[in-house]
Design a protein around this motif. Structure first.
Motif, PDB file in Angstrom:
ATOM      1  N   UNK A  10      -1.269  -4.725  -1.200  1.00  0.00           N
ATOM      2  CA  UNK A  10      -1.941  -3.518  -1.673  1.00  0.00           C
ATOM      3  C   UNK A  10      -1.377  -3.066  -3.003  1.00  0.00           C
ATOM      4  N   UNK A 480       7.105   8.635  14.128  1.00  0.00           N
ATOM      5  CA  UNK A 480       6.953   7.216  13.811  1.00  0.00           C
ATOM      6  C   UNK A 480       5.500   6.754  13.865  1.00  0.00           C
ATOM      7  N   UNK A 486       1.738   4.719   7.409  1.00  0.00           N
ATOM      8  CA  UNK A 486       2.105   4.605   5.982  1.00  0.00           C
ATOM      9  C   UNK A 486       2.526   3.179   5.672  1.00  0.00           C
ATOM     10  N   UNK A 489      -0.034   0.749   5.112  1.00  0.00           N
ATOM     11  CA  UNK A 489      -0.759   0.787   3.848  1.00  0.00           C
ATOM     12  C   UNK A 489      -1.680   1.970   3.677  1.00  0.00           C
TER      13      UNK A 489
ATOM     14  N   UNK B  55      15.425   2.572   6.511  1.00  0.00           N
ATOM     15  CA  UNK B  55      14.344   3.475   6.120  1.00  0.00           C
ATOM     16  C   UNK B  55      14.259   3.613   4.597  1.00  0.00           C
ATOM     17  N   UNK B  58      12.267   0.737   3.597  1.00  0.00           N
ATOM     18  CA  UNK B  58      10.863   0.971   3.928  1.00  0.00           C
ATOM     19  C   UNK B  58      10.217   1.965   2.973  1.00  0.00           C
ATOM     20  N   UNK B  60      10.694   5.174   3.447  1.00  0.00           N
ATOM     21  CA  UNK B  60      10.516   6.404   4.230  1.00  0.00           C
ATOM     22  C   UNK B  60      11.588   7.425   3.887  1.00  0.00           C
ATOM     23  N   UNK B  61      12.734   6.944   3.389  1.00  0.00           N
ATOM     24  CA  UNK B  61      13.774   7.841   2.895  1.00  0.00           C
ATOM     25  C   UNK B  61      13.995   7.526   1.428  1.00  0.00           C
ATOM     26  N   UNK B  83      10.023   5.106  -7.290  1.00  0.00           N
ATOM     27  CA  UNK B  83      10.058   5.300  -5.845  1.00  0.00           C
ATOM     28  C   UNK B  83       8.688   4.949  -5.311  1.00  0.00           C
ATOM     29  N   UNK B  84       8.484   3.699  -4.982  1.00  0.00           N
ATOM     30  CA  UNK B  84       7.173   3.270  -4.495  1.00  0.00           C
ATOM     31  C   UNK B  84       7.003   3.779  -3.070  1.00  0.00           C
ATOM     32  N   UNK B  85       5.880   4.467  -2.758  1.00  0.00           N
ATOM     33  CA  UNK B  85       5.696   4.964  -1.394  1.00  0.00           C
ATOM     34  C   UNK B  85       5.547   3.812  -0.404  1.00  0.00           C
ATOM     35  N   UNK B  86       5.846   4.076   0.875  1.00  0.00           N
ATOM     36  CA  UNK B  86       5.844   3.012   1.884  1.00  0.00           C
ATOM     37  C   UNK B  86       4.539   2.212   1.902  1.00  0.00           C
ATOM     38  N   UNK B  87       3.404   2.922   1.689  1.00  0.00           N
ATOM     39  CA  UNK B  87       2.124   2.237   1.865  1.00  0.00           C
ATOM     40  C   UNK B  87       1.919   1.121   0.853  1.00  0.00           C
ATOM     41  N   UNK B  88       2.619   1.191  -0.293  1.00  0.00           N
ATOM     42  CA  UNK B  88       2.399   0.202  -1.338  1.00  0.00           C
ATOM     43  C   UNK B  88       3.490  -0.856  -1.378  1.00  0.00           C
ATOM     44  N   UNK B  90       4.078  -3.193   0.992  1.00  0.00           N
ATOM     45  CA  UNK B  90       3.689  -4.408   1.695  1.00  0.00           C
ATOM     46  C   UNK B  90       4.805  -4.942   2.591  1.00  0.00           C
ATOM     47  N   UNK B  91       5.317  -4.041   3.430  1.00  0.00           N
ATOM     48  CA  UNK B  91       6.333  -4.399   4.402  1.00  0.00           C
ATOM     49  C   UNK B  91       5.741  -4.277   5.789  1.00  0.00           C
ATOM     50  N   UNK B  93       6.858  -3.089   9.718  1.00  0.00           N
ATOM     51  CA  UNK B  93       7.976  -2.403  10.365  1.00  0.00           C
ATOM     52  C   UNK B  93       7.679  -2.212  11.838  1.00  0.00           C
ATOM     53  N   UNK B  95       8.954  -0.055  15.035  1.00  0.00           N
ATOM     54  CA  UNK B  95       9.718   1.165  15.244  1.00  0.00           C
ATOM     55  C   UNK B  95      10.386   1.183  16.608  1.00  0.00           C
ATOM     56  N   UNK B 172      13.550  -1.586  13.662  1.00  0.00           N
ATOM     57  CA  UNK B 172      14.484  -0.488  13.910  1.00  0.00           C
ATOM     58  C   UNK B 172      14.747  -0.370  15.407  1.00  0.00           C
TER      59      UNK B 172
END
Lengths: 587, 366
Positions: A10, A480, A486, A489, B55, B58, B60-61, B83-88, B90-91, B93, B95, B172
């Motif tokens: 993305x 979570x 998130x 994506x 995190x 990821x 997220x933090x 600071x690339x947000x989590x959605x971009x 491409x990981x 995870x 939980x 995690x």
């Protein structure tokens, strides 16, 4: 997995850097909306209390702001009189409510009285009765000359006479209708108390009575005080009961006095604002005390696990407690219902003798027919529905936005947003009405005289309750679940619509229907904001009562009760398990 | 598609709160690199910073400082404003709470990341099928997830995190909510599945057994510091730190003074005797040392005489069926010895000769 699949990556990382102002802008927007709904009207109310200019004639002037205007009003003997009357009526009502609510809680939670479940649920019914309807029903029953109870007693030759158009009358009606608030707090405390605390006292040699006095009572004292303060605050803001029972005997309470000021010719808007500020200060102080009691002094007897309280075996006495409970239910639910039914369907309320009470020829639909002949009746019902829908939608969306921002997001100024949202807790409905009146009546273009001003006032007034209901259901959604979306994506908005909203739906529906119900029964703030074109049900009912036609008043009361009953049933259906648990300030 | 992960000088300081009035570093200057296709496990007690590190990777933090690069692209660099947000990122995870969405079916859960990426409906089915067959859930495709068991939910979460071929898989404590038996089975499955797909994985846990079985390398963390990052056998046989030694089971600690050293070999004076140890750091002669060794490396009544043998007395016995733990008094202190086997060889009060093999006695500056 095979490597030549279509590209599944993305977005380019860089485009996100420039959107970091967004959370700030969002918080700013929420604060602006809240300022419009809560802060601006409150500020205008304070200004109104400090000036002597009439906003309708002269517009807003801020030059003559002076504390002396406020002091003149505050030291007026009529204001002092109304304040004293309010304190006596609400204080007395609170004592009655505590006596009834506490004994009910004990009977239901701690004894083996038969039919406990039924008693518990029927005991909550008064919460749903609009105070004006309660007042009307009791004036039909207990007015000094034509009250049904007095008439029947005279015909039956029983030396019994009551007069509810008195201070004790108001205290009585307040007390029996607001006992459920005390019940809710104390029953919860009794249920959550570890029974071994009491057993330990008894094993140490204390008698049952001594145990109750030295262990049980002190432990639930914070709950009692908290319920007491809440019911006092709610009574303080009630208009319907004193309007019906106090007016004939010229007993002014703060609420009825404020409305009388704006109904004079010319209307005394400044004085009304000043008295409203006094009412707000008293309420704010009591709410602050209640919060303190709830947070600071409550002993942690709740260990997070459910206890099964050991019910006290009352032996044959359990039928006495049952009888007392039944008497309460008759007085609070059955007698007023019968009174409304008789008044609504009987041609003339005059009762010649006992047999004529059961004479079918005396009954018919004439009051309903006359009521619906008045176009205002239908208009007011439609208007109430419209206002209810607008309030539910606007308030629901706003409350969701606030609840999500405060509980889940990292946007700035969350604490500020949270605090502004809670402010209306300390503002009685009537005061919100006066504040909105002040905020909009002097502006040439505005929302005064439209249904929107009613809806906005209701949204502001019930904001704390709605946000609380929604936040509770939002907090039950594991963090979570959102983070997973998130990672997958999705952006913030996509995550909210695809994950958070579907999961929070019961809470959202509960909050919106709650808003709808509260909005259509709200009288206090409507009084100052309706116009001839925007008549709503609660105000129209008051109009019928003041017009003196008790038959139509009773008929319209029944219509409203049936409507409310249907709505509450539907609400319970669709939001089963998600109904608000905490007490909601109504009235 | 798997990529290399580089974490450089990562530092995260939480602002002071009511409970902790002083700002404390949750992660303190942590650096490591995971090669493409490698599984690295971060191991440590709760509050050691392992989850915060994960995190941060990821997104997220947000770390206070430091850099995180995946496959050569910088994703986190607060100094440079990246600071690339989590959605971009491409990981993938997985939980701790599974975080499978309860209002969706298995298929909808797994399809979600594909939809977010705008993958055509027709192409989605293939990916979904492949991911679900990988975790052996093909038969459950259209079940609501609420009807699944805990282990099945965790496998849905795994399928969901891999279906879009992420660059890196983050896990995690994915097994901590499962019961013991299931945990053992899924532990083996997890490594097999990740290895088959060839994903780079960062795995966080507090369970040493899990770490040893799953990780190509294990990083032990404490108080925000990465103490040692090494292959499992090296970690167990050559712990670099007394905490790592203790955390991997070297629960016997003997305090003494380093008399002399010769390279990694040191002579430690304990209660008037001399104990030969291997030194992990550059402790100078004359300083106090702690010697750590595992109970299973303590030999009672050795067959041959040799160095590092001392007289002792058994003070307690704890028979556990397939093994027996003895407490033995020697060198003026009590140490534990573990003997494998179902037979009991010593009784309380017995005088025994105890051997502490020098190659497994690790000395650390105290």
């Amino acid at each position: 997995m095979d490597a030549q699949a279509p590209s599944l990556t993305v977005a380019i990382p860089n485009r996100h850097a420039e959107r970091r102002w967004l959370p700030t802008a969002w918080s700013g927007l929420l604060i602006v909306i809240l300022a419009f709904l809560v802060l601006y009207p409150t500020a205008m109310l304070l200004i109104g209390a400090l000036t002597t200019t009439n906003p309708v004639v002269e517009g807003y002037h801020f030059a003559d702001l002076s504390i002396s205007n406020f002091l003149t009003v505050a030291t007026n003997p009529n204001v002092g009189n109304a304040l004293a009357n309010s304190m006596i009526a609400c204080g007395g009502g609170t004592i009655v409510a505590v006596l009834i609510g506490l004994s009910f809680a004990w009977v239901v939670v701690r004894t083996n009285t038969p039919c406990k479940g039924l008693i518990a649920s029927a005991g909550m019914l008064p919460l749903f009765v609009p105070p004006l309807v309660a007042g009307v029903a009791w004036s039909i029953l207990g007015s000094p000359k034509t009250g049904l109870l007095n008439l029947l007693a005279a015909k039956a030759g029983i030396p019994f006479h009551i007069d509810l158009y008195t201070m004790p009358g108001m205290i009585f009606v307040f007390g029996i209708y607001y006992a459920p608030y005390v019940y809710m707090f104390t029953a919860a405390a009794l249920k959550n108390m570890d029974p071994s605390l009491e057993e330990a006292a008894e094993i140490s040699g204390a008698s049952a009575l001594r145990t109750m006095a030295t262990v049980t009572f002190p432990l639930i004292l914070p709950a009692i005080i908290s319920g007491m303060l809440l019911s006092f605050v709610v009574m303080l803001g009630i208009y319907g009961v004193p309007a019906v029972l106090g007016a004939p005997a010229n007993i002014s309470l703060l609420t009825t006095y404020i409305f009388a000021l704006t109904a004079w010719s010319p209307p005394l808007y400044n004085t009304a604002a000043a008295v409203a500020v006094i009412l707000m200060i008293v309420t704010g102080f009591l709410v602050w005390m209640q919060q303190k009691v709830l947070s600071g002094r409550s002993y942690t007897t709740v260990a997070g696990k459910a206890f099964r309280p050991r019910p006290l075996n009352l032996g044959p006495w359990r039928f006495l407690t049952l009888a007392l409970a039944i008497v309460y239910l008759i007085v609070v639910v059955i007698l007023p219902s019968i009174a409304l039914l008789i008044a609504a369907f009987r041609k003339f309320l005059f009762i010649r003798d006992i047999p004529s009470l059961f004479d079918a020829k005396q009954y018919g639909w004439q009051h309903f027919i006359k009521m619906f002949d008045n176009p205002l009746t239908i208009t007011s019902i439609i208007n109430s529905m419209k206002v209810g829908v607008i309030t539910a939608i606007v308030g629901g969306i706003l409350a969701f936005a606030i609840g999500y921002t405060v509980t889940r997001s990292r946007a700035p100024w969350r604490r500020t947003i949270d605090i502004i949202t809670t402010i209306p807790v300390a503002i009685p409905g009537l005061v919100i009405g006066v504040a909105y009146l002040w905020a909009w009546i002097g502006l040439p273009i505005g929302i005064y005289g439209t249904l929107w001003i009613l809806a906005f006032a209701f949204v502001a007034r019930f904001m704390p309750d709605t946000v609380k209901v929604l936040s509770t259901s939002l907090m039950q959604i594991h963090r979570e679940l959102e983070e997973a979306a998130w990672i997958c994506g999705r952006g913030t908005v996509g995550t909210i619509t695809s994950i958070v909203l579907p999961l929070a739906r019961p809470g959202v529906v509960a909050a919106m229907t709650l808003l709808f119900i509260l909005a259509i029964r709200e009288l206090g703030s409507s009084l100052f904001l309706y116009s001839s074109g925007t008549m709503v049900m609660a105000v129209q009912l008051l109009g019928y009562y003041e017009g003196g036609n008790i038959g139509i008043t009773a008929a319209f009361s029944l219509v409203q009760m049936v409507l409310l009953g249907i709505l509450i049933t539907i609400t319970n259906r669709i939001s089963r398990g998600a109904t608000p648990t905490g007490p909601v300030r109504t009235g | 598609m798997s990529a290399e992960l580089r974490v450089e000088n990562l530092r995260k300081v939480f602002p002071p709160t009511k409970g902790t009035p002083l700002a404390k570093a949750a992660i303190d200057d942590v650096s490591f690199t995971i090669a493409a296709g490698e599984i690295v496990v971060l191991l440590g007690p709760s509050g050691c910073g392992k989850t915060t590190t994960l995190r941060c990777v990821a997104g997220l933090e947000h770390p206070t400082s430091g850099r995180i690069a995946i496959g050569g692209t910088m994703y986190t660099d607060p100094q440079a404003g990246v600071l690339v947000p989590p959605r971009a990122r491409n990981l993938g995870m997985v939980f701790q709470s599974y975080a499978v969405w309860p209002h969706m079916t298995v298929r909808q859960n797994v399809a979600y990341p594909l939809k977010a990426r705008g993958v055509k409906r027709s192409e989605q089915a293939g990916f979904i099928e492949e991911a679900l067959s990988l975790v052996e859930l093909s038969a459950y495709t259209d079940r609501p997830v609420t009807q699944l068991s805990g282990g099945q939910m965790q496998r849905v979460a795994l399928a969901r995190s891999m279906v879009y071929q992420p660059q890196i898989l983050l896990l995690d404590e994915p097994l901590s909510n499962l019961d013991a038996q299931l945990r053992l089975r899924l532990r083996d499955d997890l490594r097999r599945i990740i290895k088959r797909v060839g994903l780079t994985a960062l795995y966080v846990t507090h369970d040493q057994q899990e770490a040893v079985v799953l990780g190509d390398r294990i990083g032990v963390m404490r108080d925000g510091l990465l103490l040692q990052l090494a292959a499992p056998d090296e970690l167990y046989n050559r712990p670099a730190d007394i905490f790592v030694a203790g955390f991997t089971g070297a629960s016997n600690v003997i305090a003494g003074r380093l008399v002399s050293r010769d390279g990694a070999r040191g002579d430690v004076a304990v209660a008037g005797e001399t104990l030969i140890v291997r030194l992990a750091g550059d402790t100078a002669a004359g300083s106090a040392v702690s010697v750590a060794l595992r109970p299973d490396n303590v030999l009672l009544e050795p067959a041959n005489a040799g160095p590092n043998q001392f007289p002792g007395r058994v003070t307690s016995r704890n028979y556990q069926g397939t093994q027996t733990v003895y407490e033995v008094n020697l060198l003026g202190q009590t140490i534990e010895a573990l003997e494998v086997g179902s037979s009991i060889r010593h009784a309380v009060g017995d005088a025994v000769t105890v051997a502490l093999p020098a190659e497994v006695c690790w000395g650390y500056g105290a």
